[in-house]
Design a protein around this motif. Sequence first.
Motif, PDB file in Angstrom:
ATOM      1  N   ARG A 175       0.843  -1.195   0.000  1.00  0.00           N
ATOM      2  CA  ARG A 175       0.000   0.000   0.000  1.00  0.00           C
ATOM      3  C   ARG A 175       0.882   1.250   0.000  1.00  0.00           C
ATOM      4  N   PRO A 176       0.359   2.381  -0.462  1.00  0.00           N
ATOM      5  CA  PRO A 176       1.146   3.620  -0.405  1.00  0.00           C
ATOM      6  C   PRO A 176       1.566   3.927   1.035  1.00  0.00           C
ATOM      7  N   ALA A 177       2.762   4.419   1.182  1.00  0.00           N
ATOM      8  CA  ALA A 177       3.283   4.700   2.522  1.00  0.00           C
ATOM      9  C   ALA A 177       2.390   5.692   3.257  1.00  0.00           C
ATOM     10  N   LEU A 178       2.219   5.448   4.546  1.00  0.00           N
ATOM     11  CA  LEU A 178       1.473   6.358   5.417  1.00  0.00           C
ATOM     12  C   LEU A 178       2.219   6.419   6.748  1.00  0.00           C
ATOM     13  N   ILE A 179       2.871   7.547   6.977  1.00  0.00           N
ATOM     14  CA  ILE A 179       3.716   7.730   8.159  1.00  0.00           C
ATOM     15  C   ILE A 179       3.271   8.986   8.895  1.00  0.00           C
ATOM     16  N   VAL A 180       3.255   8.910  10.207  1.00  0.00           N
ATOM     17  CA  VAL A 180       2.922  10.074  11.042  1.00  0.00           C
ATOM     18  C   VAL A 180       4.203  10.576  11.695  1.00  0.00           C
ATOM     19  N   ALA A 181       4.520  11.851  11.501  1.00  0.00           N
ATOM     20  CA  ALA A 181       5.684  12.478  12.136  1.00  0.00           C
ATOM     21  C   ALA A 181       5.202  13.467  13.191  1.00  0.00           C
ATOM     22  N   LEU A 182       5.853  13.474  14.326  1.00  0.00           N
ATOM     23  CA  LEU A 182       5.479  14.369  15.419  1.00  0.00           C
ATOM     24  C   LEU A 182       6.561  15.430  15.593  1.00  0.00           C
ATOM     25  N   ASP A 183       6.146  16.685  15.584  1.00  0.00           N
ATOM     26  CA  ASP A 183       7.068  17.815  15.688  1.00  0.00           C
ATOM     27  C   ASP A 183       6.848  18.538  17.010  1.00  0.00           C
ATOM     28  N   GLY A 184       7.727  18.294  17.962  1.00  0.00           N
ATOM     29  CA  GLY A 184       7.639  18.996  19.244  1.00  0.00           C
ATOM     30  C   GLY A 184       6.586  18.457  20.195  1.00  0.00           C
ATOM     31  N   VAL A 185       6.122  17.237  19.999  1.00  0.00           N
ATOM     32  CA  VAL A 185       5.147  16.629  20.904  1.00  0.00           C
ATOM     33  C   VAL A 185       5.919  15.981  22.048  1.00  0.00           C
ATOM     34  N   THR A 186       5.730  16.482  23.262  1.00  0.00           N
ATOM     35  CA  THR A 186       6.528  16.034  24.404  1.00  0.00           C
ATOM     36  C   THR A 186       5.773  15.162  25.392  1.00  0.00           C
ATOM     37  N   ASP A 187       4.464  15.037  25.239  1.00  0.00           N
ATOM     38  CA  ASP A 187       3.667  14.228  26.168  1.00  0.00           C
ATOM     39  C   ASP A 187       3.606  12.791  25.658  1.00  0.00           C
ATOM     40  N   SER A 308      -7.473  24.738  19.446  1.00  0.00           N
ATOM     41  CA  SER A 308      -6.747  23.671  18.765  1.00  0.00           C
ATOM     42  C   SER A 308      -7.073  22.323  19.392  1.00  0.00           C
ATOM     43  N   LEU A 309      -6.682  21.276  18.688  1.00  0.00           N
ATOM     44  CA  LEU A 309      -6.837  19.918  19.181  1.00  0.00           C
ATOM     45  C   LEU A 309      -5.465  19.387  19.576  1.00  0.00           C
ATOM     46  N   ASN A 310      -5.444  18.481  20.537  1.00  0.00           N
ATOM     47  CA  ASN A 310      -4.131  17.936  20.884  1.00  0.00           C
ATOM     48  C   ASN A 310      -3.646  16.989  19.788  1.00  0.00           C
ATOM     49  N   ALA A 311      -2.387  16.626  19.863  1.00  0.00           N
ATOM     50  CA  ALA A 311      -1.758  15.860  18.788  1.00  0.00           C
ATOM     51  C   ALA A 311      -2.443  14.527  18.547  1.00  0.00           C
ATOM     52  N   GLY A 312      -2.832  13.854  19.629  1.00  0.00           N
ATOM     53  CA  GLY A 312      -3.472  12.554  19.476  1.00  0.00           C
ATOM     54  C   GLY A 312      -4.788  12.639  18.735  1.00  0.00           C
ATOM     55  N   VAL A 313      -5.618  13.619  19.086  1.00  0.00           N
ATOM     56  CA  VAL A 313      -6.922  13.782  18.437  1.00  0.00           C
ATOM     57  C   VAL A 313      -6.741  14.210  16.981  1.00  0.00           C
ATOM     58  N   ALA A 314      -5.855  15.179  16.736  1.00  0.00           N
ATOM     59  CA  ALA A 314      -5.636  15.669  15.372  1.00  0.00           C
ATOM     60  C   ALA A 314      -5.135  14.555  14.456  1.00  0.00           C
ATOM     61  N   ALA A 315      -4.209  13.742  14.960  1.00  0.00           N
ATOM     62  CA  ALA A 315      -3.699  12.637  14.147  1.00  0.00           C
ATOM     63  C   ALA A 315      -4.786  11.612  13.876  1.00  0.00           C
TER      64      ALA A 315
END
Length: 330
Positions: A175-187, A308-315
């Motif tokens: 399948r086409p690549a699907l990667i999640v990158a986190l920028d500055g997420v510290t929790d 805004s939404l937190n990183a987990g919800v937004a992802a």
Amino acid sequence: MAGNTRRPGATRKAGTKKGAQVGTGGHGRKALQGKGPTPKAEDRTYHVAYKRKQEAERRKAAEARKGAAKGVARGTRRATDGAEVVAGRNAVLEALRTDVPVTALHVASRIDHDDRTREILQIAAGRGLALLETTKPELDRLTDGQVHQGVAVQVPPYEYADVDDLLDAAEVSGRPALIVALDGVTDPRNLGAVLRSAGAFGAHGVLVPERRAAGVTASAWKVSAGAAAHVPVARATNLTRALAELKKAGCFVVGLDGGGDTEVGDLQLATEPLVLVVGSEGKGLSRLVRESCDVVASIPIDDAAVESLNAGVAAGITLYEVAKARRAES
């Protein structure tokens, strides 16, 4: 009697008569120089305080060696080698239920069992985990004073993947690549939530920076609900360079930001090899990472009071939209 030459010292030897001196000429200078501050009693080798100090240091070293031996035998913090410790009956039970890779289970030697501890022991026996009967003081040291309720487990250090490993996982899946990158997420709880969504919606892995970012700790393992066991996490020394490498490999980079020009539901690149970059809740995407993105997308929010939404919800929302678009195309 004056002039009595028999009295010792009454006569001056020849050549010893002192003459007149002008100034000291340096005579007595050495006698005027100080010898410095008086050393402390414990630093004077001949003093009894020095002997007491030496004896106290020997006792302290012996106690340290004794404690180290206990640590090796009974699994105290010295024996963890960087491992995480999860303490408390609810936390330990949840970790075991979600297949966190526990290496040892510590149970207090005199513990009042309830349904949770019985299930903990049952799961541990089924998985063949090492069961260590531990005293309360040792559990206190192992957990750094946390409320452990008589149980704690050790989780080994996480083995991170490389960026190439994520691309290899995509190639193997077909399948086409699907990667999640986190920028500055510290929790780490946000990282755990991202891992859970990544596992649910078919992502091939998560990319995090090596510095100033959350790692896969026991907290992340717990929140991921076991997804950390099968969704690889790669670490990059420099996130911007890692994104450039992924772009060279044929991936499009999409950043998530409240001021993005495109809504995630209308993302035209959803069916292409994709890297979704999620910024921190407070600062969002950093400048260099934002400049690396091919597209910056946003999640529409109805209530203006929610900034805004937190990183987990937004992802999670974005991964769902991408998965839906890919299902529609197939």
